[in-house]
Every structure is written in C-alpha cells, then in structure tokens.
Design a protein around this motif. Structure first.
Motif, short mmCIF file in Angstrom:
data_model
loop_
_atom_site.label_atom_id
_atom_site.label_comp_id
_atom_site.label_asym_id
_atom_site.label_seq_id
_atom_site.Cartn_x
_atom_site.Cartn_y
_atom_site.Cartn_z
N GLU A 30 0.88 -1.18 0.00
CA GLU A 30 0.00 0.00 0.00
C GLU A 30 0.90 1.22 0.00
OE1 GLU A 30 -3.38 -1.60 3.09
OE2 GLU A 30 -2.44 0.34 3.46
N ASN A 32 1.08 5.20 0.51
CA ASN A 32 0.31 6.33 1.04
C ASN A 32 0.95 7.68 0.74
OD1 ASN A 32 -1.78 4.86 2.70
ND2 ASN A 32 0.11 3.96 3.46
N GLN A 72 -1.03 -0.75 -4.36
CA GLN A 72 -2.30 -0.04 -4.19
C GLN A 72 -2.02 1.42 -3.81
OE1 GLN A 72 -5.10 -1.20 -1.06
NE2 GLN A 72 -6.77 -0.90 -2.50
N ARG A 74 -2.87 4.80 -2.32
CA ARG A 74 -3.81 5.21 -1.26
C ARG A 74 -3.56 6.61 -0.74
NH1 ARG A 74 -6.15 0.55 2.25
NH2 ARG A 74 -7.19 2.45 2.86
N LYS A 76 -4.02 10.52 -0.05
CA LYS A 76 -5.28 11.24 0.19
C LYS A 76 -5.08 12.74 0.14
CE LYS A 76 -7.75 7.57 1.40
NZ LYS A 76 -8.48 6.89 0.43
N GLY A 95 -5.68 8.45 -4.53
CA GLY A 95 -6.29 7.44 -3.66
C GLY A 95 -7.64 7.84 -3.09
N ASN A 97 -11.56 8.30 -2.95
CA ASN A 97 -12.68 7.58 -3.57
C ASN A 97 -13.41 8.53 -4.53
OD1 ASN A 97 -15.88 7.18 -3.29
ND2 ASN A 97 -14.85 5.20 -3.26
N ASN A 122 -11.47 4.92 -7.79
CA ASN A 122 -10.73 6.03 -7.20
C ASN A 122 -10.47 7.15 -8.20
OD1 ASN A 122 -10.73 4.47 -4.95
ND2 ASN A 122 -8.54 4.07 -4.93
#
Ligand code: FAD
Ligand code: EPU
Length: 342
Positions: A30, A32, A72, A74, A76, A95, A97, A122
């Motif tokens: 993941e 971030n 992935q 992610r 934000k 990331g 939604n 996303n």
C-alpha cells in the motif's frame, strides 16, 4: 533506508476487486505517500517484478494469481487549487474515492462531474478510461494530472492534450499503460454550472420528482437513483460494470443492420459514425440472465457480466468470449472488452 516499505507476500485479492475473484498477489504494498513510492522504485522491486497498480479494483478481472507486485495507491487529500471568476481548479489525490470526491464538489457547488456520481473506483483511475456516464465524460472537466514515472520516480504533469482521451480510452490505457502511477488529478469546475440533463433517464427522473430547474445536487441524486435501479451493487453481486464497450460502426453498416434489425439501438456520433448499444446486441442473442456455474450475464443489463459467488476469472473470460462470438455471428459486430483482464 527502506523503513517505509512494507511489502507483504501472498495477499488475497478477493476483497480488493469488485468482481470478487479469488486470486492472490505474490507481493503487495500500500502506498500512502510519494516517498514510499519513490523508495519502492529505487529499491529495484518494480524493475524486477511485473507491477499492477490498483485503485478500487472496479475495472479489473483477475484470471490468475498475480505473480508480481500489486501496488495499491492510497494517497489522500483534496485541495482547492485556484479560483478565478466562475472557474475553480480542484486537485484530488489519486487514492481518494471517486464518488466521495464528486459529493465533495457537489456540496461545494462546483459543477461539472455531477453526472459521474456513484461510479465506483478512485480518482487516480478516472482518466485512465476517461470514465463516462449520462452524457458526460471526465475529459470534459479534466485539467491536468500528476503521474510518477515508474522507471525514474519523477513526477510528470500531463495536460488535457497529452492524454489522448477518447471514449473509454486514454494514453494511460494504451501507450503508457503500466508505465506511470497517476498521483493526483486536477479538475476545472464551474461555480455557475450548466446542468446536463439531456439524457432521457435523467429528464424522466427529475420530472417524476417535479423538479424544473435542477441544481447539480438534484442531477447527482437523479443519477444515483437511476444507477441504483439499473446496475448491480458489487457489494451484493460481483461485477465490473459494463464488460464491453459500445461498438462504433460506420453509418452505412448501421443502416444495413437496421434493414435486418429495425429495432437496433444506436446513437449518431458527430463524425457521422454510429455507436451501437452493446447491451441490446447481447440481449438479442439471448444472454440476459444466462448463468453457467457462478459466471453469468446480469438479468437486467446484458452488458454486465457477474460473479454469483465463486466464479473464477477464467470462467468469466470464457463467458465473455462466448458472448463476443455470438454477437459477431448474429450481427457481424466485434465487441471490445472494456474491463482490464489481468
Ligand atoms: P482499478 O480497477 O483499480 O484499475 C483500473 C485500471 O487502472 C487498471 O489497469 C489499473 O492497473 C489502473 N490503475 C489504477 N489506479 C492507477 C493509478 N493510480 N495510476 C495508474 N494506473 C492505475 N466506468 C465508467 O466509465 N462509467 C460508468 O458508468 C461505470 N459504471 C460502473 C458501475 C459498476 C457497478 C462498476 C463495478 C464499474 C463501473 N465502471 C464505470 C468502471 C469503473 O468504475 C471505472 O473504470 C473506474 O474508474 C475504475 O476505478 P478503480 O480505481 O476501481 O480502478
Ligand atoms: N439495452 C437492452 N438490453 C440490455 C441492456 C441495455 O436492450 O440488457 C438497451 C437499453 O434499453 C438502452 C441501451 O441498450 O436502449 C443502452 O443501455 P443503457 O442506457 O443501460 O446504457 P449502456 O450503453 O448499456 C453505458 C455505459 C455505462 C454508463 C451508461 C449510462 C458503456 C460501455 N457503458 O451503458 O458505463 O453508466 O451508459 O451513461 O459505455 C461502464 O462503463 O462500466 C458503465 C456502466
């Protein structure tokens, strides 16, 4: 260095794809923040292994375990970038939604993407196939994106004209597929929006509610309501939305088809060609509601293939090929897959 990198092994992907296909990732991480991604690139891991970038997993079909690394994205954050006159530029991290981002914009009165409400996935994936629904495509509000070059780790900006947007297409689904991780997308939205309600179903929905001068919120709610009534909820029934694209044919081909099939559903395109409704073609071949084992064709929308529980990706793919063959035999029209087969 590598304190930021947590690479997991043999991770189940069933909960990470909306078809709910049982598959595993040999490696999984993941990401971030930007430092993690560049560290991953510097580690050489993405050079030595096949890489699959993952968003919400709503446009993928796993037909095998993935033998490389699933990354992935992610990160934000949403930022109102600039504001001039009636235009506002809003930047969203990959990331985020998609529907939550649309809702944020609608609540703030930023118009342009309300017709794209409730599309799963996303923000980072929205330019890849230039998501579209109810008369609007993401390219209509797209300003630019930042993407990380998976070879060098450098951030590159792509403007509208760099992206080669088309119907369910962009450069990121063709030449640059898998080469860049989209990191953020900036949208050019309107503070004094003109709503798009030309699409018949939206008009009907608003009329039924007695709304004459719809706001972007009214349009968003109408779209959500239509989508909930038409499309299967992936939480309940595994699917990836439309499995095939609506095919484009020459106007003469469409005319000839209409001679044999007067009820053919088609839409004229500005270039003189016609777009055919793939759902109608598949439906006419008798596939609607078909089920073999757990692989099936949705009972209300023949363009959506579904997993009733434990279908494998290969079973869904076999069904997709059978559907393609039968449409070709009956209509002479080739259906191209929209979903990314992995
Ligand atoms: P994923 O499935 O995770 O990935 C899709 C592709 O993008 C893969 O090739 C992946 O490797 C790549 N990718 C993902 N993230 C990145 C990134 N950050 N950088 C680079 N590459 C990346 N689509 C429409 O256009 N219109 C619709 O109306 C619509 N309705 C749908 C309804 C349902 C019920 C479902 C399940 C799907 C629907 N879709 C629709 C398809 C899907 O929602 C969109 O294609 C969406 O943009 C996919 O987003 P995702 O994050 O889930 O992408
Ligand atoms: N139809 C049938 N039988 C069916 C399905 C459809 O006859 O089983 C007919 C309908 O009656 C209608 C026509 O086909 O006349 C078109 O159907 P619909 O309005 O449901 O739209 P679609 O063309 O099937 C496209 C997009 C959707 C998008 C909707 C709304 C593609 C491949 N699909 O579907 O996008 O949400 O329009 O704009 O362009 C997706 O890409 O995953 C997706 C869901």
């Amino acid at each position: 260095m590598q304190q930021n990198l947590i690479i997991k092994e043999n991770i189940p992907l069933r909960g990470l794809n909306t078809f709910h296909i049982d598959a595993t990732a040999r490696y999984f991480i993941e990401v971030n923040n930007y430092e993690q991604l560049t560290e991953l690139i510097e580690s050489g891991f993405v050079d030595k292994n096949p890489v699959l970038l993952l968003g919400g997993g709503s446009n993928l079909l796993f037909t095998n375990n993935f033998k490389g690394i699933v990354v992935q994205i992610r990160n934000k954050g949403i930022e109102i970038f600039e504001n001039a006159g009636n235009t506002v530029w809003v930047k969203a991290a990959a990331g985020e939604n998609w529907h939550e981002f649309v809702t944020y914009c609608v609540e703030k009165g930023f118009g342009g993407i309300e017709n794209l409400s409730l599309i799963p996935g996303n923000v980072g994936s929205c330019p890849i196939q230039n998501i579209g629904a109810y008369g609007v495509e993401v390219k209509d509000s797209f300003y630019s994106l930042e993407a990380v070059d998976l070879k060098t780790g450098e951030l590159k900006i792509f403007y509208h004209s760099d992206c080669n947007f088309g119907y369910r297409e962009s450069i990121f689904k063709s030449e640059l597929k898998g080469k860049f991780a989209i990191w953020s997308v900036t949208f050019q939205l309107n503070l004094n929006p003109v709503v798009h309600v030309e699409y018949g179903a939206i008009k009907q929905e608003l009329e039924a509610k007695g709304i004459e001068n719809p706001s972007i919120k009214d349009v968003s709610e109408a779209v959500c309501s239509i989508r909930r009534s038409k499309l299967p909820d992936p939480e309940i029934l595994g699917n990836a939305g439309s499995f095939f694209k609506n095919p484009t044919v020459d106007a003469k081909v469409a005319e000839k088809l209409r001679d044999s099939f007067p009820k053919l559903v088609s839409y004229p395109l500005p270039d003189g060609n016609e777009k055919l409704a793939a759902g109608w073609l598949i439906d006419q071949c008798g596939w609607k509601g078909f089920r073999e084992g757990d692989a099936g064709v949705h009972q209300n929308q023949a363009l959506v293939l579904v997993n009733h529980g434990n279908a494998t990706g290969s079973q869904i793919l076999t069904l997709a090929h059978r559907v393609q063959n039968s449409v070709y035999e009956r209509f002479g029209v080739k259906l191209e897959m929209e979903v990314n087969v992995i």
